[in-house]
Scaffold this motif. Structure first.
Motif, PDB file in Angstrom:
ATOM      1  N   VAL A   1       5.404   2.187 -15.957  1.00 27.56           N
ATOM      2  CA  VAL A   1       6.329   1.969 -15.347  1.00 27.56           C
ATOM      3  C   VAL A   1       6.347   0.204 -14.966  1.00 27.56           C
ATOM      4  O   VAL A   1       5.312  -0.087 -14.887  1.00 27.56           O
ATOM      5  N   GLU A   2       7.458  -0.353 -15.116  1.00 29.79           N
ATOM      6  CA  GLU A   2       7.498  -1.664 -15.108  1.00 29.79           C
ATOM      7  C   GLU A   2       8.056  -2.334 -13.788  1.00 29.79           C
ATOM      8  O   GLU A   2       8.770  -1.751 -13.338  1.00 29.79           O
ATOM      9  N   ALA A   3       7.612  -3.392 -13.393  1.00 30.55           N
ATOM     10  CA  ALA A   3       7.820  -4.179 -12.201  1.00 30.55           C
ATOM     11  C   ALA A   3       7.708  -5.746 -12.721  1.00 30.55           C
ATOM     12  O   ALA A   3       6.836  -5.933 -13.212  1.00 30.55           O
ATOM     13  N   THR A   4       8.707  -6.647 -11.985  1.00 27.91           N
ATOM     14  CA  THR A   4       8.717  -7.924 -12.489  1.00 27.91           C
ATOM     15  C   THR A   4       7.988  -8.740 -11.266  1.00 27.91           C
ATOM     16  O   THR A   4       7.773  -9.825 -11.527  1.00 27.91           O
ATOM     17  N   GLY A   5       7.697  -8.004 -10.201  1.00 26.29           N
ATOM     18  CA  GLY A   5       6.981  -8.803  -9.119  1.00 26.29           C
ATOM     19  C   GLY A   5       6.523  -7.744  -8.007  1.00 26.29           C
ATOM     20  O   GLY A   5       6.693  -6.528  -8.189  1.00 26.29           O
ATOM     21  N   ALA A   6       5.805  -8.403  -6.975  1.00 28.12           N
ATOM     22  CA  ALA A   6       5.382  -7.614  -5.979  1.00 28.12           C
ATOM     23  C   ALA A   6       6.372  -6.984  -5.239  1.00 28.12           C
ATOM     24  O   ALA A   6       6.090  -5.461  -4.914  1.00 28.12           O
ATOM     25  N   ASP A   7       7.635  -7.392  -4.783  1.00 29.36           N
ATOM     26  CA  ASP A   7       8.543  -6.845  -4.124  1.00 29.36           C
ATOM     27  C   ASP A   7       9.053  -5.275  -4.758  1.00 29.36           C
ATOM     28  O   ASP A   7       9.116  -4.433  -4.213  1.00 29.36           O
ATOM     29  N   GLN A   8       9.173  -5.401  -5.990  1.00 24.28           N
ATOM     30  CA  GLN A   8       9.872  -4.418  -6.938  1.00 24.28           C
ATOM     31  C   GLN A   8       8.565  -3.366  -7.068  1.00 24.28           C
ATOM     32  O   GLN A   8       8.784  -2.195  -6.870  1.00 24.28           O
ATOM     33  N   ALA A   9       7.241  -3.704  -7.266  1.00 28.13           N
ATOM     34  CA  ALA A   9       6.102  -2.822  -7.234  1.00 28.13           C
ATOM     35  C   ALA A   9       5.987  -2.380  -5.967  1.00 28.13           C
ATOM     36  O   ALA A   9       5.634  -0.893  -6.137  1.00 28.13           O
ATOM     37  N   ILE A  10       6.126  -2.733  -4.970  1.00 27.59           N
ATOM     38  CA  ILE A  10       6.015  -2.011  -3.717  1.00 27.59           C
ATOM     39  C   ILE A  10       7.197  -0.988  -3.459  1.00 27.59           C
ATOM     40  O   ILE A  10       6.764   0.180  -3.216  1.00 27.59           O
ATOM     41  N   GLU A  11       8.299  -1.208  -3.871  1.00 35.88           N
ATOM     42  CA  GLU A  11       9.520  -0.370  -3.995  1.00 35.88           C
ATOM     43  C   GLU A  11       9.122   0.776  -4.653  1.00 35.88           C
ATOM     44  O   GLU A  11       9.071   1.898  -4.343  1.00 35.88           O
ATOM     45  N   ILE A  12       8.586   0.855  -5.868  1.00 37.91           N
ATOM     46  CA  ILE A  12       8.026   1.637  -6.654  1.00 37.91           C
ATOM     47  C   ILE A  12       6.932   2.327  -6.052  1.00 37.91           C
ATOM     48  O   ILE A  12       7.171   3.613  -5.975  1.00 37.91           O
ATOM     49  N   MET A  13       5.905   1.829  -5.728  1.00 37.98           N
ATOM     50  CA  MET A  13       4.882   2.712  -5.116  1.00 37.98           C
ATOM     51  C   MET A  13       5.147   3.397  -3.907  1.00 37.98           C
ATOM     52  O   MET A  13       4.444   4.291  -3.593  1.00 37.98           O
ATOM     53  N   GLU A  14       6.202   2.859  -2.957  1.00 36.82           N
ATOM     54  CA  GLU A  14       6.529   3.541  -1.939  1.00 36.82           C
ATOM     55  C   GLU A  14       7.238   4.882  -2.116  1.00 36.82           C
ATOM     56  O   GLU A  14       7.398   5.784  -1.370  1.00 36.82           O
ATOM     57  N   SER A  15       7.967   4.825  -3.438  1.00 32.01           N
ATOM     58  CA  SER A  15       8.973   5.960  -3.635  1.00 32.01           C
ATOM     59  C   SER A  15       8.232   7.147  -4.787  1.00 32.01           C
ATOM     60  O   SER A  15       8.867   8.088  -4.814  1.00 32.01           O
TER      61      SER A  15
END
Length: 129
Positions: free
Chosen positions: A41-55
């Motif tokens: 699963v890809e994320a471009t930064g911490a903000d997007q990574a946090i959204e992914i891990m929370e969902s």
């Protein structure tokens, strides 16, 4: 096979969240993860990574660069993820900064870039056993 909501299919592949702002380096890391038999699963930064891990509840390993845009760097993201009370493996990488062992959260591993692909794959496999 029916899997209840919130449960994981016993035959599902392990999932690695790759957080890297450089598109080429992210693509290389995703290829490494997928070639090793994991889902990426890809994320471009911490903000997007946090959204992914929370969902999502199926992230097994966080694979993050140190230097990236967003609300925190990769070391901060690793600490945030570790505080989430999940048995998450954490791999931190950087081509510019080498964080001290004391600055990394428990049960995390640092690899300087360019990293040895086989060592990273071996570490990912150990983290998902």
């Amino acid at each position: 096979m029916v899997v209840a909501m919130g449960q994981r299919n016993a035959y599902a592949r392990q999932v690695v969240l790759v957080v890297e702002d450089d598109p080429l380096l992210r693509m290389m890391a995703v290829d490494l993860v997928e070639d090793a038999g994991f889902d990426a699963v890809e994320a471009t930064g911490a903000d997007q990574a946090i959204e992914i891990m929370e969902s999502r509840t199926d992230i097994d390993v966080l694979f993050t660069d140190v230097d990236m845009p967003g609300c925190m760097n990769g070391v901060g993201l690793a600490h945030w993820a570790r505080a989430g009370n999940t048995p998450l493996g954490i791999v931190v990488t950087s081509g510019h900064n080498t964080p001290s062992d004391e600055s990394l959260p428990a049960r995390s591993v640092f690899f300087p870039k360019p990293y040895d692909f086989q060592k990273v794959v071996d570490t990912l496999k150990l983290m998902t056993v």
